[in-house]
Design a protein around this motif. Structure first.
Motif, short mmCIF file in Angstrom:
data_model
loop_
_atom_site.label_atom_id
_atom_site.label_comp_id
_atom_site.label_asym_id
_atom_site.label_seq_id
_atom_site.Cartn_x
_atom_site.Cartn_y
_atom_site.Cartn_z
N TYR A 1 99.68 89.80 13.60
CA TYR A 1 99.66 89.62 12.35
C TYR A 1 100.25 90.27 11.27
O TYR A 1 100.67 90.37 9.77
CB TYR A 1 98.28 89.39 11.54
CG TYR A 1 97.58 88.27 12.38
CD1 TYR A 1 97.62 87.03 11.22
CD2 TYR A 1 96.38 88.44 13.43
CE1 TYR A 1 96.81 86.45 11.45
CE2 TYR A 1 95.64 87.00 13.86
CZ TYR A 1 95.68 86.27 13.03
OH TYR A 1 95.06 85.40 13.34
N GLY A 2 100.87 91.08 11.82
CA GLY A 2 101.57 92.24 11.16
C GLY A 2 101.20 93.06 11.08
O GLY A 2 101.22 94.54 10.44
N PHE A 3 99.82 93.84 11.60
CA PHE A 3 99.20 94.79 10.51
C PHE A 3 99.46 95.85 11.70
O PHE A 3 99.72 95.92 13.02
CB PHE A 3 96.69 94.49 11.20
CG PHE A 3 97.22 93.02 10.04
CD1 PHE A 3 97.75 92.99 9.32
CD2 PHE A 3 96.09 92.31 10.71
CE1 PHE A 3 97.84 91.47 8.49
CE2 PHE A 3 95.21 91.52 10.24
CZ PHE A 3 96.51 90.77 9.23
N ARG A 4 98.89 97.35 11.08
CA ARG A 4 98.36 98.26 12.27
C ARG A 4 97.24 98.41 12.55
O ARG A 4 96.15 98.53 12.17
CB ARG A 4 98.92 99.75 10.86
CG ARG A 4 100.15 100.00 10.39
CD ARG A 4 100.21 100.93 9.61
NE ARG A 4 99.88 102.62 10.57
CZ ARG A 4 99.93 103.40 9.26
NH1 ARG A 4 99.59 103.65 8.66
NH2 ARG A 4 99.56 104.44 10.08
N LEU A 5 97.79 99.03 14.14
CA LEU A 5 96.58 98.81 15.10
C LEU A 5 96.08 100.13 15.37
O LEU A 5 97.26 100.44 15.96
CB LEU A 5 96.91 97.69 16.29
CG LEU A 5 95.72 97.80 17.23
CD1 LEU A 5 94.51 97.43 16.61
CD2 LEU A 5 95.55 97.00 18.49
#
Length: 874
Positions: free
Chosen positions: A365-369
Motif C-alpha cells: 500500500y506504500g506505507f512505512r513498515l
C-alpha cells in the motif's frame, strides 16, 4: 432591475446518483459509497394556486431548480407535501427534497384524541404519496412545536407522539430517513429514535453560533447534525449584512462537523397562515427571482465547503500499532487508510513482534513498515512518534478504519484552536454480528470524557491525534502500559502541563467491537490491570475506593443509571427562556456504587452474614439486604440493556430478545472481569499500605524555627509534592474546610494536615504543623454494627456466628487503625523531608515517625525546646 438568475454552463452534477436512497452512516449521510454534504435551501410555502397546489407552476419550479443547481445547491426543503411531478422535476435537476409533513403543531394537539388520530392519518397519507421516490432525502414529521405547547402538553407525551409519527412514516416508506426539526426553545426534547438530528438556528454572533453548534453536536451524539434553517433578514439588516452573515454561518456549520445546512430561503416570496409575508426578506432572490448579493456569495461558499480549497494543511503522520492483529480487520484498515482524502500525510505501521509476517502487505500500500521485538503498546506508539515526519501524529488501532475526511477534520480543529490533542468518535461498524452489537451496547468500551462541549478530559487511543512537539515534551507514552492505559496516561501528562485536549465530532473512525463474549471479558480484565497501573502512577486521580474521579462527563454506551432522573428543564419565568435545556442530575450514591466492580464484594459479605443465620436467627435479616444488593446491579443491567437496544435497527422479536438478553449478561459480567484484573495488580479497596505499627489514631504536631521567610502556600505545595513522591493520594482542602491537605491511605482511614506560620520579624518564622488521623464514618458504622452483632450472637450462645463476625470486626478495626497510621506516617515523613531540605529550618519540637535518613541527623540537637505537642499532650 436585475435579470433572473442564469444557469451555469457545464456545471457538475450537484447530486450524483439520485436514483439511490440516502442512508445514515455515523455522523454523515451517504448515497451509495459517496458522502452527501447537504448544501440546501428552503422553498416555500407559496400561495396555493387555483387547483389547490401549494407550489408555483411547473415551468417556474423548473426555472428555480435549474438556478439552484447552478448555484451549487443539491437539496431543497419544503414545508408541505410536494406532488409527484415536483419530485420528478427535482430528480431531473439532480436535487433531493426534504419533505415537510405539516400538521397542527401550533395547537394543543394531544388534548383531543380525534386531532391526534387525524394527524397520524395525514402523515401516513402524505408519506404514501412520496414513498419510494428517489428524490426524497428524508421526511420531517414536525417542525418547531412551540415551547408553550410542549410545556402545556408535557415533554414525555410530545416525545412519544413524535415517535409514533416516526413509526408511521417508517411503516409507509421503510427505506426513507425520518427526522424532526427542533429549535432552541424545545432543545430539551429527547428523540433518540430519529435517523439524524435536525435543528433550526438563528444566531447573529459568530462565536455564539459556533458554541451552540458544539452544544448541538453533543446532543446529537453519534448521529448526523443537519441545520434545517439558517439565515438573516435583508429588509432589516441590509443585503450586504445578509450575505456576510450567511457566509460565516454556512462555513461555521460545515467546519463544526455538520452533515449540511439549509439557507432560509430561496426567495422572498413567502406565504403563511393565509397571508403573504411582506415585512421579512430572507430570500437569496427577490420575489421576482432577481438575485441578491447573498446568492453569489453562496455560490462560492457552497463550492468551498466543507473545507476551503486554499487551506495550508499541516503534515500528519498516521501511526498504526499492531500485534497479531486480525488479518481481515488489518487489511480493511490499510485499505481505508489509502483512501483518506488529505494532501499531506504518511502512514507508519509498527509491528510489535507479530508471530506472522502478514503486515508485509503494508508495503504494497506504500506505507512505512517498522518491525520490532514485542515490547508492548506504549513502546510501539513511541517508535511511531520518533520515526514520524509530521507535525501532527494521528493514532488509530489496527481493528479500526477511518472516514475519508478523518484527517481534514482533525487538522482543521488543530488549525483553529490551541489544543495539543484532539479525539473524535469511534463508532461500531455494521455487519460484525449480533454479539458485537451486544458488546457495543455494553460498558467498558473506548469512551471520551468531555469537560465542555469542546474540551475533552480524555480521548481514547483508537482515535487520537497530538501535536508532536507536545508529546515529545512529556516524554511520549509510558512504556509500562503494554496493553491499555497508555492513552489515559498521555492525556493526564499533557493536562499536567496546563495544555488542553479537544474533540472533533466529525473526525470519525469505525472501530470493531469484540465479537465473542470470551474476548470481551479478556479485554475487560486487561483494562482492569491498566487501571491498577495508572493508580500507581497517578494516585491523586483515584478516590479512596480506587476509582478514577473524572471531572467531566463520560460518553459511551452502557452508561445508564439504574435510577434514571427526568432532569429539570430550564424554562425561564413563565416559559420565556429562548434556549430551554434539560439539566440532568448527577448519579446518586446508590447508582454510583452499583457500577463499581467492588459492589459484588458487598453482595458476598451480606450473603455470608445471611448464611450465618443458621447459627443465629436474627442474621437472617441480612438476606433481604443481600437480595437487594444483588438485585440493584441486575436491575441496572436490565434497564441499561433494554434502553440501549430498543432504539437500534428493527429486528424480529426473537433476535431482539437475544440481543437484549446477552447485553444484560455482559452488563453483569463486565464489572467482575474488571475486578479480576484490578485485584491481580493490587488495586482493591482493602489494599494494604505499609505502616510501622498499628496504633490508636491521634494528633501529632511539629514546631520548627525558620530563619528564611516563606509563604505558607509554598510550604504546602512543597509538602504536597513530597507526598505525591511517596506515592500516596493527597487532596487539597476546599473553600469551607479548616484543613489544608488530606492524605488518604485507603477506604477506611486518612490523615488531615494543617499549618500556621508565626511571624517573628526580620523574615523569621515559627512554623507549626499539625497532623490528625481521621477514620471513615462508614467504616466506623460498619465496625459498630459488627460489634453489636457479635455481642448479640455471643449473648445468645451462637458461637459460630459470634466467632465469624468477631473475626470480621477485628480485621476491619485493624484495617482502620493501619490506614490511619499509614496516612499519618506519610504526612509526618513528607513534612520532615521537606523542612530538612531547608538549610535554615531548625527543629524546635516535634514527633517524627518513620525512617531517619542522613539529612535528619543534620538538625541541631542544641535547639531550645519551646513546646512539644505529641499525641495531643502539652
Amino acid at each position: 432591475m436585475n435579470s433572473p438568475v442564469p444557469a451555469l454552463e457545464g456545471r457538475p452534477s450537484a447530486c450524483p446518483g439520485t436514483s439511490l436512497r440516502p442512508r445514515v452512516r455515523g455522523k454523515f449521510i451517504f448515497v451509495g459509497e459517496e458522502k452527501l454534504y447537504v448544501r440546501g435551501v428552503t422553498y416555500g410555502p407559496f400561495r396555493p394556486g387555483q387547483d389547490g397546489t401549494e407550489y408555483p407552476d411547473p415551468a417556474r419550479v423548473a426555472q428555480d431548480f435549474e438556478a439552484m443547481a447552478g448555484t451549487g445547491i443539491n437539496t431543497i426543503r419544503t414545508y408541505n407535501v410536494p406532488p409527484r411531478w415536483f419530485l420528478d422535476a427535482a430528480q431531473s435537476a439532480n436535487l433531493r427534497v426534504m419533505v415537510g409533513l405539516p400538521w397542527e403543531q401550533h395547537v394543543a394537539f394531544l388534548d383531543d384524541s380525534r386531532t391526534a388520530r387525524s394527524i397520524e392519518r395525514r402523515v401516513r397519507g402524505a408519506v404514501r404519496e412520496c414513498a419510494g421516490h428517489p428524490a426524497v432525502l428524508c421526511y420531517a414529521v414536525g417542525n418547531e412545536i412551540p415551547g408553550g405547547i410542549v410545556r402545556w402538553l408535557g415533554r414525555r407525551r410530545v416525545e412519544k407522539f413524535v415517535e409514533k409519527l416516526y413509526r408511521v412514516a417508517k411503516a409507509e416508506d421503510p427505506e426513507a430517513l425520518v427526522t424532526y426539526v427542533n429549535f432552541p426553545t424545545t432543545e430539551f426534547l429527547e428523540l433518540p429514535f430519529l435517523d439524524f438530528f435536525c435543528f433550526n438556528v438563528y444566531l447573529e454572533s459568530r462565536e455564539a453560533f459556533a458554541a451552540y453548534l458544539a452544544r448541538l453536536q453533543t446532543l446529537a451524539g453519534d448521529r448526523p447534525l443537519l441545520l434545517a434553517e439558517v439565515g438573516l433578514d435583508s429588509r432589516r439588516n441590509g443585503e450586504q449584512a445578509q450575505a456576510d452573515s450567511l457566509e460565516w454561518q454556512v462555513r461555521t456549520a460545515f467546519a463544526g462537523g455538520c452533515a449540511g445546512a439549509f439557507v432560509f430561503a430561496w426567495t422572498d416570496e413567502w406565504y403563511r397562515g393565509g397571508y403573504e409575508i411582506e415585512d421579512w426578506d430572507f430570500g437569496l432572490t427577490r420575489r421576482d427571482r432577481s438575485p441578491k448579493l447573498a446568492l453569489d456569495v453562496m455560490r462560492h461558499v457552497f463550492a468551498d465547503v466543507p473545507f476551503s480549497l486554499g487551506t495550508n494543511w499541516p503534515r500528519i503522520s498516521v501511526i498504526v500499532c499492531t500485534y497479531n492483529g486480525s488479518h481481515k480487520w488489518l487489511e480493511e484498515c490499510f485499505r481505508h487508510l489509502q483512501k483518506i482524502d488529505y494532501p499531506n500525510y504518511e502512514i507508519i505501521v509498527v509491528d510489535d513482534g507479530s508471530s506472522d509476517r502478514f503486515t508485509d502487505c503494508a508495503l504494497d500500500y506504500g506505507f512505512r513498515l517498522i518491525r520490532i521485538a514485542n515490547s508492548g503498546l506504549g513502546n510501539a506508539r513511541n517508535i511511531g512518534l520518533f520515526e514520524a515526519t509530521g507535525e501532527i501524529l494521528a493514532y488509530i488501532d489496527d481493528d479500526a478504519y477511518p472516514d475519508p475526511d478523518w484527517l481534514k477534520y482533525l487538522a482543521a480543529t488543530f488549525l483553529d484552536t490551541d489544543f495539543v490533542g484532539i479525539g473524535g468518535p469511534n463508532l461500531p461498524p455494521c455487519g460484525d454480528g449480533w454479539v458485537a452489537d451486544c458488546v457495543a451496547n455494553s460498558p467498558g468500551g473506548p469512551i471520551h470524557v468531555m469537560l465542555t462541549d469542546r474540551e475533552a478530559e480524555h480521548i481514547p487511543g483508537c482515535n487520537m491525534a497530538y501535536r508532536k512537539s507536545a508529546l515529545l515534551e512529556v516524554g511520549g507514552f509510558d512504556e509500562r502500559f503494554r496493553v491499555a492505559g497508555d492513552d489515559v496516561d498521555a492525556c493526564w501528562s499533557l493536562q499536567k502541563c496546563n495544555w488542553k485536549l479537544g474533540f472533533s465530532p466529525a473526525a470519525v473512525v469505525w472501530h470493531h467491537r469484540r465479537n465473542s463474549i470470551r474476548t470481551y471479558l479478556k479485554q475487560q480484565r486487561g483494562y482492569g490491570r491498566a487501571e491498577a497501573l495508572l493508580e500507581k502512577k497517578w494516585p491523586e486521580k483515584y478516590n479512596s475506593a480506587g476509582h478514577v474521579s473524572w471531572a467531566g462527563r463520560v460518553y459511551g454506551n452502557g452508561f445508564f443509571t439504574v435510577l434514571p432522573h427526568g432532569g429539570r428543564i430550564y424554562q425561564g419565568i413563565w416559559g420565556t427562556a429562548p434556549f430551554q435545556r434539560l439539566y440532568g442530575s448527577a448519579p446518586g450514591l446508590l447508582s454510583s456504587l452499583i457500577l463499581m466492580p467492588e459492589w459484588f464484594l458487598i453482595v458476598g459479605l451480606l450473603a455470608l452474614l445471611a448464611g450465618l443465620g443458621y447459627s443465629w436467627k436474627p442474621l437472617l435479616l441480612a438476606a433481604p439486604l443481600s437480595l437487594f444488593s444483588l438485585g440493584a446491579p441486575v436491575a441496572h443491567a436490565i434497564t441499561s440493556g433494554t434502553h440501549r437496544c430498543k432504539s437500534g435497527p428493527t429486528r424480529n422479536p426473537l433476535e431482539k430478545v437475544r440481543l437484549i438478553g446477552v447485553t444484560i449478561l455482559l452488563h453483569l459480567l463486565q464489572p467482575l472481569a474488571r475486578l479480576l484484573g484490578r485485584v491481580r495488580l493490587g488495586l482493591t479497596p482493602w489494599r494494604w499500605v505499609k505502616a510501622e505499627s498499628p496504633s490508636l489514631p491521634r494528633a501529632n504536631s511539629i514546631v520548627l524555627w525558620s530563619e528564611i521567610w516563606q509563604a505558607t502556600q509554598d510550604r504546602l505545595k512543597a509538602v504536597e509534592s513530597a507526598l505525591k513522591h511517596l506515592g500516596v493520594v493527597v487532596r487539597r482542602g476546599g473553600d469551607f474546610d479548616n484543613w489544608d491537605l488530606e492524605i488518604r491511605s485507603g477506604l477506611l482511614g486518612s490523615a488531615r494536615l494543617r499549618v500556621v506560620a508565626e511571624e517573628h520579624g526580620q523574615g523569621k518564622q515559627l512554623v507549626r504543623w499539625r497532623v490528625s488521623s481521621k477514620c471513615s464514618e462508614v467504616g466506623l458504622i460498619v465496625l459498630a454494627t459488627l460489634i453489636a452483632i457479635s455481642v448479640g450472637a455471643g449473648t445468645a450462645r451462637a458461637w459460630a456466628a459470634c466467632a465469624t463476625v468477631t473475626m470480621m470486626g477485628l480485621l476491619l478495626g485493624l484495617s482502620v487503625l493501619q490506614e490511619c497510621e499509614a496516612a499519618t506516617a506519610s504526612a509526618l515523613r513528607a513534612i520532615q523531608e521537606r523542612e530538612v531540605e531547608q538549610s535554615s529550618a531548625q527543629l524546635v519540637s516535634g514527633y517524627f515517625r518513620g525512617p531517619t535518613d542522613a539529612a535528619s541527623q543534620s538538625i541541631p540537637s542544641c535547639v531550645p525546646i519551646i513546646r512539644s505537642i505529641v499525641g495531643g499532650k502539652n
